[in-house]
Scaffold this active site. Structure first.
Site, PDB file in Angstrom:
ATOM      1  CG  HIS A  69       1.368 -17.378  52.067  1.00 32.49           C
ATOM      2  ND1 HIS A  69       0.714 -17.955  53.093  1.00 32.49           N
ATOM      3  CD2 HIS A  69       0.701 -16.263  51.581  1.00 32.49           C
ATOM      4  CE1 HIS A  69      -0.434 -17.032  53.290  1.00 32.49           C
ATOM      5  NE2 HIS A  69      -0.294 -16.119  52.366  1.00 32.49           N
ATOM      6  CG  MET A 111      -9.313 -16.214  49.546  1.00 33.40           C
ATOM      7  SD  MET A 111      -8.117 -15.751  48.195  1.00 33.40           S
ATOM      8  CE  MET A 111      -8.989 -14.118  48.180  1.00 33.40           C
ATOM      9  CB  SER A 112      -6.726 -20.343  54.028  1.00 34.49           C
ATOM     10  OG  SER A 112      -6.945 -19.498  55.235  1.00 34.49           O
ATOM     11  CE1 TYR A 120      -3.573 -17.928  45.978  1.00 39.32           C
ATOM     12  CE2 TYR A 120      -5.603 -17.947  47.498  1.00 39.32           C
ATOM     13  CZ  TYR A 120      -4.092 -17.610  47.337  1.00 39.32           C
ATOM     14  OH  TYR A 120      -3.286 -17.081  48.035  1.00 39.32           O
ATOM     15  CD  GLU A 121      -0.729 -21.089  46.503  1.00 40.98           C
ATOM     16  OE1 GLU A 121       0.627 -21.221  46.020  1.00 40.98           O
ATOM     17  OE2 GLU A 121      -0.898 -21.240  47.584  1.00 40.98           O
ATOM     18  CG  ASN A 164      -9.408  -6.841  53.503  1.00 40.54           C
ATOM     19  OD1 ASN A 164      -8.872  -7.861  53.885  1.00 40.54           O
ATOM     20  ND2 ASN A 164     -10.436  -6.962  53.031  1.00 40.54           N
ATOM     21  CG  HIS A 185      -1.480  -9.813  48.453  1.00 40.18           C
ATOM     22  ND1 HIS A 185      -2.084 -10.801  49.322  1.00 40.18           N
ATOM     23  CD2 HIS A 185      -0.181  -9.970  48.627  1.00 40.18           C
ATOM     24  CE1 HIS A 185      -0.928 -11.626  49.771  1.00 40.18           C
ATOM     25  NE2 HIS A 185       0.058 -11.089  49.316  1.00 40.18           N
ATOM     26  CB  ALA A 238      -4.924 -11.979  56.678  1.00 40.78           C
TER      27      ALA A 238
END
Ligand code: HPA
Length: 281
Positions: free
Chosen positions: A62, A212-213, A86-87, A236, A248, A114
């Site tokens: 990223h 997650m985005s 989450y970062e 997936n 990942h 994704a």
């Protein structure tokens, strides 16, 4: 002026010291679209790390920069890399880049990502048009004093993903013989993948994919009145739907495999945005 807006204005001034480029459309590149810039006539690149206070991604794959240039004469901005909640960044930082693109002139935001397939008829490698989202599992980026300079306190959310842009993506996929699923995206916070019970819950709630985005970005862009569209690459099957544990690396590899179609769909859709952009000068 509140702190969040002050920081945004500062980043905007920093960008304007470097370029006066005014993107009309912006594309957020998800996993698999990392080398998308080869489809663009590049004018200027700005690394996120050049901008003071700008959130910089810590996730492999990223690496972050803005790419400004043209697709078929349309001034576009690409975000190569985004930060995720989450970062550990506050959600106001997660959406700062989107707001910055809005201040620079962006009228249309094309979100890509994704995602894990929740719908049992989806397969890894499929692309999915985002028709709507479920945001209740992620914090709302508009919480806190409203930034009146950006938009209203209680924005309408009944058509976040612009219907005409959805039609454009569907017809572009057909013309290019790209198979396209359609559905609802749910944003979870991550960074752990979901449990099988959570995936069952999401399916019961009407979600088709999970990631997650994207949703917090869509909420911030909608607040500013941008037209939004989005496509997920199903990298997936979500937890509990296949024999394999999630990794990942698997997500990255499947996204890379779907990349040629994904890039084609994005580029051809952007070309088709011309009438949208001349109509709302
Ligand atoms: N869950 C959440 N986020 C994801 C997934 C998943 O299965 N795949 C890619 N991003």
């Amino acid at each position: 002026m509140g702190q969040i807006y002050e920081k945004l204005k500062k980043c905007f001034e920093d960008v304007r010291k470097r370029t006066d480029f005014e993107p009309k459309a912006a594309i957020v590149l998800g996993s698999g679209l990392g080398d998308y810039a080869e489809n663009i006539q590049v004018e200027r690149e700005i690394s996120y790390s050049e901008l003071e206070g700008f959130p910089v991604s810590t996730v492999p794959g990223h690496a972050g920069k803005f790419i400004f240039g043209y697709i078929d004469g349309i001034p576009v901005a690409c975000m190569k890399g985004r930060v995720h909640y989450y970062e550990g960044y506050p959600v106001s930082d997660v959406v700062l880049p989107i707001r910055l693109l809005g201040l620079m002139g962006t009228r249309i935001l094309f979100l890509t990502n994704a995602a894990g397939g929740v719908n049992t008829s989806f397969h890894a490698g499929d692309l999915m048009l985002i028709k709507d989202h479920i945001s209740v599992f992620a914090p709302n980026p508009l919480i806190g004093p409203n930034i009146d300079q950006l938009g209203p306190r209680f924005p309408d959310m009944s058509a976040v993903y612009d219907r005409d842009l959805q039609k454009l993506i569907i017809s572009t996929a057909k013309e290019n013989r790209i198979f396209l699923q359609q559905g609802v995206y749910a944003q979870m916070t991550g960074p752990s993948y979901e449990s099988p019970a959570e995936i069952h819950m999401l399916r019961t709630l009407g979600c088709d994919v999970v990631g997650m985005s994207t949703v917090v970005e869509a909420i911030a862009a909608n607040h500013m009145g941008m037209k939004i569209c989005g496509v997920s690459c199903i990298s997936n099957l979500a937890a509990g739907m296949s024999e394999n544990p999630l990794s990942h690396q698997e997500v990255q590899e499947a996204a890379d495999m779907a990349a040629p179609n994904f890039k084609k769909l994005v580029t051809e859709t952007v070309r088709g945005m011309k009438p949208f952009l001349s109509e709302d000068k």
